[in-house]
Design a protein around this motif. Structure first.
Motif, PDB file in Angstrom:
ATOM      1  N   ASP A   1       0.840  -1.208   0.000  1.00 32.92           N
ATOM      2  CA  ASP A   1       0.000   0.000   0.000  1.00 32.92           C
ATOM      3  C   ASP A   1       0.871   1.252   0.000  1.00 32.92           C
ATOM      4  OD1 ASP A   1      -2.414  -1.086  -0.077  1.00 32.92           O
ATOM      5  OD2 ASP A   1      -3.002  -0.710   1.998  1.00 32.92           O
ATOM      6  N   ALA A   2       0.592   2.183  -0.887  1.00 31.51           N
ATOM      7  CA  ALA A   2       1.413   3.400  -0.973  1.00 31.51           C
ATOM      8  C   ALA A   2       0.576   4.635  -0.651  1.00 31.51           C
ATOM      9  CB  ALA A   2       1.992   3.525  -2.372  1.00 31.51           C
ATOM     10  N   PRO A   3       1.217   5.694  -0.152  1.00 31.70           N
ATOM     11  CA  PRO A   3       0.504   6.964   0.068  1.00 31.70           C
ATOM     12  C   PRO A   3       0.064   7.550  -1.274  1.00 31.70           C
ATOM     13  CG  PRO A   3       2.634   6.955   1.209  1.00 31.70           C
ATOM     14  CD  PRO A   3       2.610   5.777   0.288  1.00 31.70           C
ATOM     15  N   PRO A   4      -0.920   8.476  -1.281  1.00 28.95           N
ATOM     16  CA  PRO A   4      -1.361   9.075  -2.550  1.00 28.95           C
ATOM     17  C   PRO A   4      -0.265   9.952  -3.158  1.00 28.95           C
ATOM     18  CG  PRO A   4      -2.362  10.208  -0.685  1.00 28.95           C
ATOM     19  CD  PRO A   4      -1.643   9.036  -0.121  1.00 28.95           C
ATOM     20  N   VAL A   5      -0.340  10.153  -4.483  1.00 31.68           N
ATOM     21  CA  VAL A   5       0.699  10.897  -5.196  1.00 31.68           C
ATOM     22  C   VAL A   5       0.805  12.345  -4.703  1.00 31.68           C
ATOM     23  CG1 VAL A   5      -0.763  11.633  -7.138  1.00 31.68           C
ATOM     24  CG2 VAL A   5       1.689  11.255  -7.495  1.00 31.68           C
ATOM     25  N   LYS A   6      -0.312  12.917  -4.213  1.00 33.60           N
ATOM     26  CA  LYS A   6      -0.280  14.313  -3.729  1.00 33.60           C
ATOM     27  C   LYS A   6       0.605  14.473  -2.486  1.00 33.60           C
ATOM     28  CE  LYS A   6      -4.485  13.986  -0.890  1.00 33.60           C
ATOM     29  NZ  LYS A   6      -5.789  14.535  -0.572  1.00 33.60           N
ATOM     30  N   SER A   7       0.894  13.345  -1.808  1.00 33.70           N
ATOM     31  CA  SER A   7       1.711  13.429  -0.591  1.00 33.70           C
ATOM     32  C   SER A   7       3.190  13.130  -0.861  1.00 33.70           C
ATOM     33  CB  SER A   7       1.181  12.450   0.457  1.00 33.70           C
ATOM     34  OG  SER A   7       1.383  11.125   0.010  1.00 33.70           O
ATOM     35  N   THR A   8       3.565  12.972  -2.132  1.00 30.90           N
ATOM     36  CA  THR A   8       4.943  12.583  -2.487  1.00 30.90           C
ATOM     37  C   THR A   8       5.988  13.474  -1.807  1.00 30.90           C
ATOM     38  OG1 THR A   8       4.253  11.680  -4.606  1.00 30.90           O
ATOM     39  CG2 THR A   8       6.568  12.262  -4.394  1.00 30.90           C
ATOM     40  N   ALA A   9       5.875  14.803  -2.022  1.00 31.79           N
ATOM     41  CA  ALA A   9       6.880  15.732  -1.483  1.00 31.79           C
ATOM     42  C   ALA A   9       6.935  15.668   0.043  1.00 31.79           C
ATOM     43  CB  ALA A   9       6.571  17.153  -1.930  1.00 31.79           C
ATOM     44  N   ALA A  10       5.767  15.549   0.685  1.00 34.24           N
ATOM     45  CA  ALA A  10       5.703  15.521   2.155  1.00 34.24           C
ATOM     46  C   ALA A  10       6.349  14.247   2.707  1.00 34.24           C
ATOM     47  CB  ALA A  10       4.247  15.621   2.612  1.00 34.24           C
ATOM     48  N   VAL A  11       6.039  13.101   2.084  1.00 39.51           N
ATOM     49  CA  VAL A  11       6.578  11.812   2.552  1.00 39.51           C
ATOM     50  C   VAL A  11       8.099  11.788   2.403  1.00 39.51           C
ATOM     51  CG1 VAL A  11       6.667   9.323   2.028  1.00 39.51           C
ATOM     52  CG2 VAL A  11       4.457  10.481   2.212  1.00 39.51           C
ATOM     53  N   ILE A  12       8.593  12.207   1.233  1.00 45.74           N
ATOM     54  CA  ILE A  12      10.040  12.186   0.987  1.00 45.74           C
ATOM     55  C   ILE A  12      10.746  13.194   1.899  1.00 45.74           C
ATOM     56  CG2 ILE A  12      11.819  12.690  -0.762  1.00 45.74           C
ATOM     57  CD1 ILE A  12       9.832  11.282  -2.778  1.00 45.74           C
ATOM     58  N   SER A  13      10.131  14.364   2.117  1.00 48.81           N
ATOM     59  CA  SER A  13      10.729  15.361   3.023  1.00 48.81           C
ATOM     60  C   SER A  13      10.799  14.816   4.453  1.00 48.81           C
ATOM     61  CB  SER A  13       9.920  16.658   3.011  1.00 48.81           C
ATOM     62  OG  SER A  13       9.972  17.246   1.739  1.00 48.81           O
ATOM     63  N   ARG A  14       9.756  14.085   4.866  1.00 51.65           N
ATOM     64  CA  ARG A  14       9.744  13.480   6.210  1.00 51.65           C
ATOM     65  C   ARG A  14      10.943  12.531   6.382  1.00 51.65           C
ATOM     66  NH1 ARG A  14       9.383  13.472  11.448  1.00 51.65           N
ATOM     67  NH2 ARG A  14       9.173  11.397  12.286  1.00 51.65           N
ATOM     68  N   ILE A  15      11.182  11.691   5.372  1.00 58.59           N
ATOM     69  CA  ILE A  15      12.305  10.741   5.442  1.00 58.59           C
ATOM     70  C   ILE A  15      13.637  11.498   5.463  1.00 58.59           C
ATOM     71  CG2 ILE A  15      13.509   8.895   4.189  1.00 58.59           C
ATOM     72  CD1 ILE A  15      10.631   8.076   3.165  1.00 58.59           C
ATOM     73  N   LYS A  16      13.725  12.576   4.648  1.00 60.49           N
ATOM     74  CA  LYS A  16      14.973  13.359   4.592  1.00 60.49           C
ATOM     75  C   LYS A  16      15.241  14.074   5.925  1.00 60.49           C
ATOM     76  CE  LYS A  16      15.949  15.498   0.622  1.00 60.49           C
ATOM     77  NZ  LYS A  16      15.700  16.304  -0.590  1.00 60.49           N
ATOM     78  N   ILE A  17      14.183  14.560   6.569  1.00 59.24           N
ATOM     79  CA  ILE A  17      14.348  15.206   7.882  1.00 59.24           C
ATOM     80  C   ILE A  17      14.843  14.176   8.904  1.00 59.24           C
ATOM     81  CG2 ILE A  17      13.074  16.207   9.838  1.00 59.24           C
ATOM     82  CD1 ILE A  17      11.322  17.681   7.680  1.00 59.24           C
ATOM     83  N   MET A  18      14.261  12.964   8.866  1.00 59.90           N
ATOM     84  CA  MET A  18      14.677  11.897   9.793  1.00 59.90           C
ATOM     85  C   MET A  18      16.147  11.525   9.581  1.00 59.90           C
ATOM     86  SD  MET A  18      11.366   9.391   9.628  1.00 59.90           S
ATOM     87  CE  MET A  18      11.862   8.168  10.840  1.00 59.90           C
ATOM     88  N   ALA A  19      16.587  11.556   8.304  1.00 56.93           N
ATOM     89  CA  ALA A  19      17.967  11.166   7.968  1.00 56.93           C
ATOM     90  C   ALA A  19      18.930  12.350   8.037  1.00 56.93           C
ATOM     91  CB  ALA A  19      17.994  10.529   6.584  1.00 56.93           C
ATOM     92  N   LYS A  20      18.432  13.510   8.511  1.00 57.92           N
ATOM     93  CA  LYS A  20      19.248  14.741   8.626  1.00 57.92           C
ATOM     94  C   LYS A  20      19.854  15.149   7.274  1.00 57.92           C
ATOM     95  CE  LYS A  20      20.331  14.056  13.528  1.00 57.92           C
ATOM     96  NZ  LYS A  20      19.451  12.910  13.738  1.00 57.92           N
ATOM     97  N   LEU A  21      19.047  15.042   6.215  1.00 60.18           N
ATOM     98  CA  LEU A  21      19.478  15.470   4.874  1.00 60.18           C
ATOM     99  C   LEU A  21      18.938  16.874   4.604  1.00 60.18           C
ATOM    100  CD1 LEU A  21      18.803  12.209   2.819  1.00 60.18           C
ATOM    101  CD2 LEU A  21      20.949  12.933   3.855  1.00 60.18           C
ATOM    102  N   ASN A  22      19.460  17.517   3.585  1.00 61.94           N
ATOM    103  CA  ASN A  22      19.032  18.858   3.203  1.00 61.94           C
ATOM    104  C   ASN A  22      17.757  18.758   2.362  1.00 61.94           C
ATOM    105  OD1 ASN A  22      18.702  21.449   2.281  1.00 61.94           O
ATOM    106  ND2 ASN A  22      20.672  21.573   1.228  1.00 61.94           N
ATOM    107  N   ILE A  23      16.605  19.176   2.924  1.00 64.27           N
ATOM    108  CA  ILE A  23      15.346  19.011   2.185  1.00 64.27           C
ATOM    109  C   ILE A  23      15.208  20.037   1.052  1.00 64.27           C
ATOM    110  CG2 ILE A  23      14.126  17.938   4.130  1.00 64.27           C
ATOM    111  CD1 ILE A  23      12.453  20.535   4.316  1.00 64.27           C
ATOM    112  N   ALA A  24      16.040  21.075   1.081  1.00 65.22           N
ATOM    113  CA  ALA A  24      15.976  22.080   0.003  1.00 65.22           C
ATOM    114  C   ALA A  24      16.708  21.595  -1.250  1.00 65.22           C
ATOM    115  CB  ALA A  24      16.594  23.392   0.481  1.00 65.22           C
TER     116      ALA A  24
END
Length: 566
Positions: A224-247
């Motif tokens: 099961d995957a999140p809807p396509v409209k949440s793509t940026a939010a989901v990927i940003s969440r993972i990047k924040i958790m991994a201490k990556l630059n979300i910009a």
């Protein structure tokens, strides 16, 4: 009937005995339990991430002699009368699974909760028989019986409020990634991965969909995957958790996440790359608890195992492990290091990345961006007076030359190469530009391996092999007399209907003998070197795979899938 407190103590004792709960975690659970009046002990253990749902259910089965209900056994329609409210069932995680004139059978997360059992007796006027189940499966069954049969992901999506067009605004992205539904989505994906023992999570954005796949036992499967409209939010969440630059969305990035979930402490390696419709994310799950650094468990047996351990015991020289990405080379290297890790030896490794931390081993993380490459680290390592050196991978001639020099000066060197078979490792080093006289005087042995899926012990089924297959694959060399059985996957609740559970290595080990040295000095092809090794008693990966298929460890199809000799 024992009282509830005694039952809980028995549950905690079982979890500790099975190494699912440490003394510190037990104290934490007891502390939170005193402060919480609304949650039972099993729900608290799961909610705090101290134990997985499966650990708690299995401990109840062992300590309280309850039967466990698996996902396929829940009925589609409710078995309880209208006098029992859905709110009560959801709050206490109870679902009815059977009923007759005198008795109703229910499945509970906490089968020792006397208050719930007495309340059900009062509301139904019948005896209550209790079984134990997994929290997520009970909630899913309640949704199926009373709701619209929607998945957990669908329910989270209802709470999601993502407006289009705000993805370029950095602050807006941070806000989105911090919203409860997005956090729940990412946690749910990670939870599914841990439950199914996946090695990787692939999150891939496309124009119309966001695709999520898990690599389970080496094979990718959609979830099961999140809807396509949440793509940026989901990927940003993972990047924040991994201490990556979300910009930064135009360049690849790498990071790590440490999480405690379902009673496991996990190290997650995160890699992002820019694609047409957003960033593709791959998360590698490194579960320290589930990695068994033991040669027999990995699939080493018989002559292979004896020969490899014999070569490993030599004081100096090079041992190479070859195979494609994801063939278990790192696990074999770590197992070898664990075997060598004694008080008398100093072991130093240089890796990119460091996958598992080993007690008593000095591990260096290579950082090419600041000039700390395998080669530069190796030059310094030799001055640290090591006995054993492990190089994550021989990528270039410079690294290979320093490894050879280290072996010549009395060090044992372990490393990996990307080749298809053991003999190919020799020709790869020659192609790199390493002189043949150095290669023959330092390389002690080359191990090649692949991973095959293991058949589920609970549901595998044997059937006699046809005379055509016996003849074509020359199976009589393994079983000279009697029937030859080949096994096939069936699928059951224990393996999630796949028929396979876990993986094991199939291997070949080429020992550098005098006849092989002569062939190397003459620059013979890999095929000629392999032929000589077989004449000297080497079993190929294909033959090792066939032997394991006949023992019922794996299937013939799996062996043919991963070997080239088919």
């Amino acid at each position: 009937m024992i009282d509830q407190e005694t039952a809980y103590q028995s549950l905690l004792y079982t979890l500790q005995r099975k190494n699912k709960l440490s003394a510190a975690e037990l104290k934490k659970a007891e502390r939170v339990r005193k402060a919480s009046l609304s949650e039972g002990l099993p729900q608290l253990l799961i909610k705090l991430g101290l134990c997985s749902e499966l650990d708690v259910a299995d401990a109840f089965v062992e300590s309280g002699h309850f039967d466990k209900v698996v996902s396929g056994q829940y009925p589609l329609e409710t078995q309880l009368p209208d006098s029992v409210s859905l709110r009560f069932l959801k709050h206490n995680h109870v679902v009815g699974i059977n009923h007759d004139e005198d008795e109703i059978t229910v499945t509970m997360v906490d089968p020792e909760d006397r208050f719930v059992i007495d309340a059900l007796k009062l509301a139904t006027g019948k005896k209550i028989a209790v079984k134990v189940g997994l929290l997520s499966e009970i909630d899913a069954a309640l949704e199926m019986q009373y709701g619209e049969g929607r998945s957990q992901m669908d329910k989270i999506v209802d709470d999601l409020a993502v407006e289009d067009g705000g993805e370029e605004d950095l602050e807006h992205l941070k806000d989105l990634a911090s919203e409860a539904p997005v956090i729940k989505m990412v946690n749910l994906i990670m939870q599914r991965a841990i439950e199914t023992k996946a090695s990787d999570i692939h999150i891939e954005p496309f124009e119309q969909t966001l695709k999520v796949r898990l690599r389970i036992d080496g094979v990718l499967q959609d979830i099961d995957a999140p809807p396509v409209k949440s793509t940026a939010a989901v990927i940003s969440r993972i990047k924040i958790m991994a201490k990556l630059n979300i910009a930064e969305r135009r360049l690849p990035q790498d990071g790590r996440i440490k999480v405690q979930m379902l009673g496991k402490e996990l190290d997650l390696r995160v890699s992002t790359i820019p694609t047409m419709y957003g960033e593709s994310v791959v998360i590698r799950l490194l579960d320290k608890e589930s990695v068994v650094l033991d040669f027999a468990t990995l699939g080493f047996s018989g002559r292979h195992s004896e020969k490899f351990l014999e070569i490993l015991a030599q004081p100096h020289g090079i041992i190479l492990i070859t195979g494609p990405t994801g063939s278990g080379k790192s696990t074999t290297l770590y197992t070898a290091l664990k075997t060598l890790n004694t008080a008398e030896r100093k072991i130093i490794t240089v890796e990119d990345p460091v996958e598992y931390q080993l007690e008593g081993v000095n591990q260096i993380q290579a950082k090419p961006q600041i000039g700390l490459t395998f080669a530069s680290a190796l030059r310094s390592i030799v001055r640290q007076d090591p006995d054993v050196i492990m190089i994550g991978e021989m990528r270039d001639l410079e690294t290979a030359k320093i490894a050879v020099q280290s072996a010549l000066t009395g060090h044992l060197v372990l490393s990996t190469l990307h080749t298809n078979d053991a003999a190919g490792g020799i020709t790869r080093l020659l192609d790199m530009g390493l002189e043949e006289y150095l290669l023959t005087s330092t390389v002690n042995g080359i191990l090649a391996q692949r991973l095959v899926r293991k058949l589920c012990e609970k549901c595998k089924k044997g059937q006699p092999a046809s005379p055509e297959i016996i003849g074509e694959m020359k199976l009589r060399r393994f079983v000279p007399e009697g029937d030859i059985l080949l096994y096939k996957p069936v699928g059951c609740s224990a393996c999630g209907g796949l028929g396979y559970r876990g993986r094991q290595a199939i291997i070949e080990f080429l020992v550098m003998t005098d006849p092989i040295r002569k062939l190397v000095m003459a620059h013979e092809e890999a095929g000629v070197i392999q032929k000589m090794a077989i004449e000297e008693g080497m079993s190929t990966m294909y033959e090792d795979g066939l032997a394991k298929a006949l023992k019922g460890i794996t299937t013939l199809e799996e062996v043919l899938r991963v070997t080239t000799e088919a």
